[in-house]
Design a protein around this motif. Sequence first.
Motif, PDB file in Angstrom:
ATOM      1  N   UNK A 186       0.875  -1.139  -0.086  1.00 49.03           N
ATOM      2  CA  UNK A 186      -0.027   0.013   0.114  1.00 49.03           C
ATOM      3  C   UNK A 186       0.878   1.259   0.029  1.00 49.03           C
ATOM      4  N   UNK A 187       1.904   1.308   0.871  1.00 47.55           N
ATOM      5  CA  UNK A 187       2.937   2.457   0.807  1.00 47.55           C
ATOM      6  C   UNK A 187       3.395   2.542  -0.662  1.00 47.55           C
ATOM      7  N   UNK A 191       3.007   5.893  -3.057  1.00 52.32           N
ATOM      8  CA  UNK A 191       4.295   6.874  -3.175  1.00 52.32           C
ATOM      9  C   UNK A 191       4.335   6.905  -4.849  1.00 52.32           C
ATOM     10  N   UNK A 192       3.730   5.710  -5.508  1.00 53.97           N
ATOM     11  CA  UNK A 192       3.817   5.773  -7.051  1.00 53.97           C
ATOM     12  C   UNK A 192       2.794   6.784  -7.681  1.00 53.97           C
ATOM     13  N   UNK A 236       2.865   9.226   5.670  1.00 52.66           N
ATOM     14  CA  UNK A 236       3.877   8.926   6.811  1.00 52.66           C
ATOM     15  C   UNK A 236       3.318   8.112   8.003  1.00 52.66           C
ATOM     16  N   UNK A 237       1.975   8.457   8.131  1.00 56.86           N
ATOM     17  CA  UNK A 237       1.303   7.745   9.312  1.00 56.86           C
ATOM     18  C   UNK A 237       0.782   6.278   8.868  1.00 56.86           C
ATOM     19  N   UNK A 238       0.905   6.146   7.459  1.00 57.52           N
ATOM     20  CA  UNK A 238       0.620   4.573   7.185  1.00 57.52           C
ATOM     21  C   UNK A 238       2.139   3.843   7.240  1.00 57.52           C
ATOM     22  N   UNK A 239       3.178   4.640   6.979  1.00 55.19           N
ATOM     23  CA  UNK A 239       4.520   3.830   7.266  1.00 55.19           C
ATOM     24  C   UNK A 239       4.747   3.321   8.810  1.00 55.19           C
ATOM     25  N   UNK A 240       4.327   4.515   9.533  1.00 55.81           N
ATOM     26  CA  UNK A 240       4.676   4.206  11.146  1.00 55.81           C
ATOM     27  C   UNK A 240       3.763   3.400  11.734  1.00 55.81           C
TER      28      UNK A 240
END
Length: 488
Positions: A220-221, A225-226, A239-243
Amino acid sequence: MSFKIAIIGAGSVGFTKKLFTDILCVPEFKDIEFALTDVSEHNLQMIKAILDRIVEANRLPTRVTATADRRKALEGARYVISCVRVGGLEAYADDIRIPLKYGIDQCVGDTICAGGILYGQRNIPVILDFCKDIREVAETNVKFLNYANPMAMNTWAAIEYGKVDTVGLCHGVQHGAEQIAEVLGAKSTQELDYVCSGINHQTWFIDLRLNGRPIGKDELVAAFEAHPVYSQQEKLRIDVLKRFGVYSTESNGHLSEYLPWYRKRPDEITRWIDMSDWIHGETGGYLRYSTETRNWFETEYPQFLEAASKPIDRAKRSNEHASHILEALETNRVYRGHFNVKNNGVITNLPQDAIIESPGFVDRFGINMAAGITLPEACAATCIASINVQRMSVHAAISGDIDLLKLAVLHDPLVGAVSTPEEVWQMVDEMVVAQAAWLPQYAHAVPAARERLSTSQVKTREWAGAARRSVRSIEELRAEKAALKQAG
């Protein structure tokens, strides 16, 4: 079928029109009555003319009435829908302007944070008045559908203190699902299955599947990002998704003001937001948008009225929950959606008294929530911080306790990251004094608040915010719309 739907705050013209046409997309509902009520006679007559035009153009037996007498509109109603904004744009401007003097930069300010809390203080006494009238004059088993923000606080007050069967409705989950489907290359959200749970405006896609295949965080990240647009507009959300490991339903701008990390310094605000549209984090963005929309509608009203002469296209029925809930309750055609209700065990790691937003199914027997959901710990922690603020805010609004109100604002995550206790105490005094006309429960506290303000030594500043845009004129809006039409 024949029954009555009352819409309070029907002067929210565009939204009322959407709900009206959605409901009339259900064939069995053609013979119902809509009772419109609003404090603005001007707006009420505008929306009635539009809805009458729709009824006439589609040759329907549907009845539309409009009255400023709320109890008359509620008499015999089976369903009541609220989309009110107490204090209108005048009070809302103070929700944004006054906190800025203390360094608190909000994009929307309608859920928590300083603006959302004061918005709740204005709304809750009015919500309780609605509930009293509903209990006294509506159908015995009436259902109250609340669309008004702050969603959790309003719904909490209506259930706990208004003693009316209430469900809160929002469209954040649907919009988030549309984004996910797009970045994953799905043809539509029909290919996407998901469980989305949390509290309103802080709901999380905790189980996500595309055509039955589980979608993990890394995929999903990479997809976000793409994406050429979302990679820029949703930087904070990504950024919240990544963390956190899961995607939030809420827009970049909304999400930024519920967390203590991204809007506490001007340089951080400009780093994380995007100015291509208000919803991505602009200072006071929704206030600007709402002001422009009101001005545009007032000027272009004849065009809106003309557009109402077109036949209803059932294929364009929106994904707003209201019409689908009514259809399920009345016809027993089952509907699955995400609803704001009292927790009572639905989410295992959130407080039982909280208003949560989570999946449920609707049929003739009512709204049946899917129980036993456990949020990821970081999501639960973030939600609990907001729930604690909401609980204090509701109790303050009910009791008129200005000290409890100050404590609620002090415990707000973003406010606490920016302001000192002395600043919070003065800011709340200033907001209560400025909005006294809409805060009857604090009338006893206003003279002392005004006196404290006259002798306060707390310094403030006149600040437009980190990323403020001016309200555009009608001419500017016309030019922009014409350019977009030409480009498209």
